[in-house]
Design an enzyme around this catalytic site. Structure first.
Site, PDB file in Angstrom:
ATOM      1  N   LYS C  22       0.850  -1.197   0.000  1.00 27.72           N
ATOM      2  CA  LYS C  22       0.000   0.000   0.000  1.00 27.72           C
ATOM      3  C   LYS C  22       0.887   1.249   0.000  1.00 27.72           C
ATOM      4  O   LYS C  22       0.669   2.182  -0.779  1.00 27.72           O
ATOM      5  CB  LYS C  22      -0.909   0.013   1.243  1.00 27.72           C
ATOM      6  CG  LYS C  22      -2.348  -0.354   0.933  1.00 27.72           C
ATOM      7  CD  LYS C  22      -3.324   0.090   2.025  1.00 27.72           C
ATOM      8  CE  LYS C  22      -3.217  -0.764   3.271  1.00 27.72           C
ATOM      9  NZ  LYS C  22      -4.258  -0.436   4.273  1.00 27.72           N
ATOM     10  N   VAL C  23       1.896   1.264   0.873  1.00 31.15           N
ATOM     11  CA  VAL C  23       2.795   2.415   0.937  1.00 31.15           C
ATOM     12  C   VAL C  23       3.531   2.591  -0.388  1.00 31.15           C
ATOM     13  O   VAL C  23       3.671   3.697  -0.903  1.00 31.15           O
ATOM     14  CB  VAL C  23       3.806   2.250   2.097  1.00 31.15           C
ATOM     15  CG1 VAL C  23       4.931   3.266   1.993  1.00 31.15           C
ATOM     16  CG2 VAL C  23       3.094   2.390   3.433  1.00 31.15           C
ATOM     17  N   LEU C  25       2.698   1.531  -3.489  1.00 29.40           N
ATOM     18  CA  LEU C  25       1.858   1.910  -4.621  1.00 29.40           C
ATOM     19  C   LEU C  25       1.347   3.355  -4.470  1.00 29.40           C
ATOM     20  O   LEU C  25       1.266   4.097  -5.450  1.00 29.40           O
ATOM     21  CB  LEU C  25       0.693   0.929  -4.774  1.00 29.40           C
ATOM     22  CG  LEU C  25       1.133  -0.503  -5.158  1.00 29.40           C
ATOM     23  CD1 LEU C  25      -0.038  -1.473  -5.032  1.00 29.40           C
ATOM     24  CD2 LEU C  25       1.696  -0.547  -6.578  1.00 29.40           C
ATOM     25  N   ASP C  74      -4.947 -14.840  -3.918  1.00 29.41           N
ATOM     26  CA  ASP C  74      -5.520 -13.567  -3.455  1.00 29.41           C
ATOM     27  C   ASP C  74      -5.706 -13.503  -1.932  1.00 29.41           C
ATOM     28  O   ASP C  74      -6.564 -12.764  -1.449  1.00 29.41           O
ATOM     29  CB  ASP C  74      -6.841 -13.282  -4.165  1.00 29.41           C
ATOM     30  CG  ASP C  74      -7.919 -14.286  -3.782  1.00 29.41           C
ATOM     31  OD1 ASP C  74      -7.572 -15.361  -3.247  1.00 29.41           O
ATOM     32  OD2 ASP C  74      -9.107 -13.996  -4.022  1.00 29.41           O
ATOM     33  N   SER C 118     -20.260 -12.906 -16.055  1.00 30.54           N
ATOM     34  CA  SER C 118     -21.121 -12.051 -15.223  1.00 30.54           C
ATOM     35  C   SER C 118     -21.102 -10.590 -15.654  1.00 30.54           C
ATOM     36  O   SER C 118     -21.998  -9.826 -15.328  1.00 30.54           O
ATOM     37  CB  SER C 118     -20.641 -12.126 -13.774  1.00 30.54           C
ATOM     38  OG  SER C 118     -19.304 -11.655 -13.694  1.00 30.54           O
ATOM     39  N   GLU C 143      -2.251 -10.578  -5.117  1.00 32.06           N
ATOM     40  CA  GLU C 143      -3.032 -10.233  -6.310  1.00 32.06           C
ATOM     41  C   GLU C 143      -3.291  -8.741  -6.355  1.00 32.06           C
ATOM     42  O   GLU C 143      -3.849  -8.179  -5.412  1.00 32.06           O
ATOM     43  CB  GLU C 143      -4.372 -10.983  -6.293  1.00 32.06           C
ATOM     44  CG  GLU C 143      -5.180 -10.753  -7.566  1.00 32.06           C
ATOM     45  CD  GLU C 143      -6.525 -11.471  -7.537  1.00 32.06           C
ATOM     46  OE1 GLU C 143      -6.602 -12.572  -8.095  1.00 32.06           O
ATOM     47  OE2 GLU C 143      -7.487 -10.927  -6.940  1.00 32.06           O
ATOM     48  N   HIS C 159     -20.455  -8.489  -6.213  1.00 32.12           N
ATOM     49  CA  HIS C 159     -19.911  -9.318  -5.147  1.00 32.12           C
ATOM     50  C   HIS C 159     -20.954  -9.516  -4.041  1.00 32.12           C
ATOM     51  O   HIS C 159     -21.161 -10.635  -3.550  1.00 32.12           O
ATOM     52  CB  HIS C 159     -18.652  -8.651  -4.592  1.00 32.12           C
ATOM     53  CG  HIS C 159     -17.872  -9.516  -3.665  1.00 32.12           C
ATOM     54  ND1 HIS C 159     -17.363 -10.740  -4.041  1.00 32.12           N
ATOM     55  CD2 HIS C 159     -17.498  -9.345  -2.378  1.00 32.12           C
ATOM     56  CE1 HIS C 159     -16.720 -11.274  -3.028  1.00 32.12           C
ATOM     57  NE2 HIS C 159     -16.795 -10.450  -1.997  1.00 32.12           N
TER      58      HIS C 159
END
Lengths: 211, 211, 211, 211
Positions: C22-23, C25, C74, C118, C143, C159
């Site tokens: 996260k940091v 990206l 994932d 879908s 993932e 979802h």
């Protein structure tokens, strides 16, 4: 007997009060800093007591579970850390000045002038704080613990040991704890000596090198 | 002479390194806690030096501005706070064990065994950390300062006073600072006495009442 | 059968990988913004799959629990949200350019060129990421789902419905989902038309009024 | 003419209001989620307008700088993002129910029923919020913008283009913007069709797989 879901529902406004008060108390510090003035508040933490700890304390103090919201004052708790002893009293004054606005001060316990037998020092202020919920306004009790960094350091250690020995700390360890409480107080007193120097210094420091 | 925009561009990888290392060092603490084990790391903070402070230090140390990335080791800095003195050496060992993986330890400065004349204590470890940028991998210097809470408390005060008096602190205040450094050391030593008790206690404490 | 504690221990490096990525990206986005350039990344979120969801998926896919770390890609997942379809491919290129540095791209699934039946659209990139643990380096699968805001909006809805109907969504609702997928695609296409205008605009906008 | 320091001092209570309201509005969402109920609020963001933007807007609207605190209603602004159009009206009702407690609703602008000529859609609610400062209670104006994710997506794009063209967007781009506004509305309408299905689904989804 409450089931987990009931406990969680009961604790939602406490979580909310802690979050809101953290933002409000940190804002006091930020107001000082943005104006390059010395802040009596160094940092603020908060937590809601764990369900298991609430139950344990209710048993120890003989509080019926139906009364815990009125009788247990530290389900929601915040800690305000200060650099110097004098800052603590300044923070207490700020809280009293604000009473009747977004919260109300109910009472206080000055464990600095009157330390607990263990050596514990802190200034406790109990407030009533209104939280907006889906069912309307709910007023809850919140305990604010105001301490120096040295008092906080000591209190964390003591708390760990109380748990280890289930409040029956052996005399030799109790003795060491009292010695370290004296060392913590000694540090706070040495610091007080230079606190006035620092209050002015901090101001210039902030202007020049705040990161 | 660099313009503001050039400085900001230069500092981007430093900001990034501080953010990444904060997450990585906090993860060490969290690993211990999730396993209910005592963590030698209490908390971690980080900052990138302000442009004005970089320039000031470069002038003071006669570092040409073109060389600051190689010669100024604390543009990116992190502080690792520990409860006890022994924890500091445990953290240093962890850092050496990790060297060659996601960062490389370059050298260290043990200001605990050899305090500065002012009374300053801390363990500094300088590492080389690879940051991924738009232009490829860039390796930058990062200073990790490892200290107890009492050392940190003292260091903050001393830093403020150094700024106030532009490193020419009057002798009487200097004397008071040395006294408070002794009080901080005294507190750390008293604490060390009970640290083994606490390390086990913490473990049980975490299991029972962690909030 | 793993007990809860074993699961939690297994998931620690996954939590860590998500936090670190996260940091990393978000740093890509910040690099663009600090240079006042248009960023193909709008925002990034991440999560570790819940234990109950891991078990459920392992059963559905016939993955033996001992193999989940190799076969379930994932457990650690990040989502990179983009404003425009073109941005997605730019992000994919960035990831491939970085492969072999702090992570390695293993393979990809382009559900944009080849949407699921879908209506689901997203670009999946599976990477191998090295995490430093107390036991040494551990390489785990992560993932990365790259999507536009409209694709993300639709995917969240779909979802929820899949869960409600346990993957047996009634035909009429399935039909409505396909219609809304078309509406989402339509919006993305309209947006693509003006995306070049915006990329330049954003730049000027950032310089003038970024808050 | 205000100097920078005066501006910063003026904006402190606005920063504080945004921080407090972010916590309070997120708490509404969390209350729903902790009870496993569908939340009409998806996420919340907030910002204080930049000084340069305040000055620019004051000039454009002929607001004397001495009156901006009374006449400029969006110096403090929060955005509440919803999944579905119906959620917006539910949030508006929640805000009105709360009026007179910790804030007061002053007036509203329904740009959903009456979109701006550009295609802009959002529901604006202007409130008066009391902030506690060192000088006592200060009541400030705050603009709450309530929108769907699709409306938000479009609004961000339009805002960028307005800046690029200094509010004189060429007719062909203006046309494309209107088309994309239609596509966004189309998506919101398709989504409304399945929103009731989702509201129930979300509930079950949260119970089973919330991460």
């Amino acid at each position: 007997m409450k089931v987990i879901r009931e406990w969680k529902t009961m604790l939602i406004p406490y979580e909310q009060a802690v979050e809101e008060l953290k933002v409000k108390l940190k804002a006091i510090r930020n107001q000082y800093r943005e104006l390059n003035e010395y802040s009596p508040i160094e940092f603020v933490t908060g937590r809601v007591k764990k369900i298991s700890s609430i139950i344990e304390k209710a048993e120890r103090r003989n509080i019926p579970l139906d009364n815990i919201e009125e009788e247990m004052e530290d389900i929601a708790g915040l800690r305000i850390m200060c650099q110097f002893i004098d800052d603590i009293y300044e923070v207490v004054n700020l809280l009293y000045d604000r009473s009747g606005k977004d919260f109300t001060v109910l009472y206080e316990k000055d464990y600095i002038k009157n330390p607990k037998e263990s050596g514990y020092k802190s200034y406790h202020v109990i407030i009533k704080y209104p939280v907006q919920t889906a069912l309307g306004t709910k007023e809850i009790l919140v305990e604010l613990q105001i301490r120096t960094l040295a008092m906080n350091f000591w209190a964390i250690i003591e708390h760990s040991l109380s748990y280890k020995y289930k409040s029956k700390i052996p005399e030799d360890i109790r003795e060491r704890l009292r010695n370290s409480a004296l060392a913590a107080t000694r540090l706070d007193e040495e610091m007080t000596e230079i606190s006035k120097e620092v209050r002015n210094a901090q101001l210039m420091f902030e202007e020049k090198s705040n990161t």
